[in-house]
Motif scaffolding. Structure first.
Motif, PDB file in Angstrom:
ATOM      1  N   TRP A  52      37.483  59.391  52.902  1.00 40.78           N
ATOM      2  CA  TRP A  52      37.080  60.699  53.439  1.00 40.78           C
ATOM      3  C   TRP A  52      37.741  60.946  54.797  1.00 40.78           C
ATOM      4  CZ3 TRP A  52      34.056  61.365  57.922  1.00 40.78           C
ATOM      5  CH2 TRP A  52      33.566  62.658  58.147  1.00 40.78           C
ATOM      6  N   ARG A  60      39.087  67.383  52.983  1.00 38.61           N
ATOM      7  CA  ARG A  60      37.733  66.820  53.088  1.00 38.61           C
ATOM      8  C   ARG A  60      36.686  67.819  52.631  1.00 38.61           C
ATOM      9  NH1 ARG A  60      39.498  64.858  58.103  1.00 38.61           N
ATOM     10  NH2 ARG A  60      38.244  66.407  59.226  1.00 38.61           N
ATOM     11  N   ARG A  64      34.560  65.421  47.129  1.00 40.32           N
ATOM     12  CA  ARG A  64      33.234  64.804  47.174  1.00 40.32           C
ATOM     13  C   ARG A  64      33.310  63.347  46.705  1.00 40.32           C
ATOM     14  NH1 ARG A  64      29.125  68.504  43.956  1.00 40.32           N
ATOM     15  NH2 ARG A  64      27.656  67.216  45.147  1.00 40.32           N
ATOM     16  N   PHE A  86      28.725  64.150  53.700  1.00 44.11           N
ATOM     17  CA  PHE A  86      29.769  63.857  52.722  1.00 44.11           C
ATOM     18  C   PHE A  86      29.674  64.708  51.458  1.00 44.11           C
ATOM     19  CE2 PHE A  86      29.318  59.503  54.770  1.00 44.11           C
ATOM     20  CZ  PHE A  86      30.415  59.681  55.594  1.00 44.11           C
TER      21      PHE A  86
END
Length: 205
Positions: A52, A60, A64, A86
């Motif tokens: 990530w 980003r 996922r 996230f």
């Protein structure tokens, strides 16, 4: 809530880059805002964070990570970070009844998201990745337009060794390789073996 998640996102990004460098090496493809599955070796709970952090900001936001539900929802803090920061896709590591373990991933891909996937299904502790499970192949067959990018994470197991909770500063890199896809009539086992070799080939790049 969104402002807090954004602030934590920038804090984690700075922390990860300070500890590891989070160096991205685009060896076989450029960073591009297209729907992708980044599939990588898996040796640490920090893997998803490192990939990530290595992605450019514009990627980003549309990518996922897949996160083991039992681990990443074990505490309110872990759940909040993986959900709000996230935007992770939670998966069950153990199949329950007739539930399709790929259902959350299929829903995310149907929504147009890109994914970070660890085809081994669990962390390995050897230098070579464990054999890949069938999920990557099944997703590739269901979503042939999604680009499959092999990814090698270098050194991350030394940042967060098994059983440790305090990360250790170690220079890490993430190498993104040339996309692969199943060949016409290629058997599942052959494709999974080839995809695994594509990840391993990036180790020495």
């Amino acid at each position: 809530m969104r402002a807090a998640a954004t602030a934590v996102s920038y804090f984690l990004l700075g922390l990860v880059r300070l500890l590891t460098g989070a160096q991205a090496r685009w060896y076989g493809c450029p960073p591009k805002a297209e729907q992708r599955i980044y599939f990588a070796n898996h040796q640490s709970h920090a893997d998803l964070v490192l990939i990530w952090a290595a992605l450019p900001q514009e990627l980003r936001g549309i990518t996922r990570p897949i996160a083991a539900k039992d681990y990443w929802t074990a505490s309110p803090l872990k759940r909040w970070i993986t959900t709000e920061v996230f935007n992770a896709v939670y998966v069950e590591r153990e199949r329950k009844g007739d539930e399709d373990p790929l259902a959350p991933l299929i829903a995310a891909l149907d929504n147009g998201d890109s994914l970070i996937l660890f085809p081994e299904g669990t962390r390995g502790f050897e230098e070579d990745p464990q054999p890949f499970k069938s999920g990557l192949y099944n997703l590739a067959m269901k979503f042939p337009e999604v680009v499959l990018v092999p990814t090698w994470i270098h050194n991350v197991q030394r940042v967060m060794p098994k059983g440790e909770v305090v990360p250790v500063p170690v220079l890490c890199s993430v190498t993104f390789g040339e996309p692969v896809k199943p060949g016409a009539d290629e058997p599942r086992a052959d494709f999974l073996a080839r995809a695994r070799l594509a990840v391993m080939a990036l180790r020495d790049v």
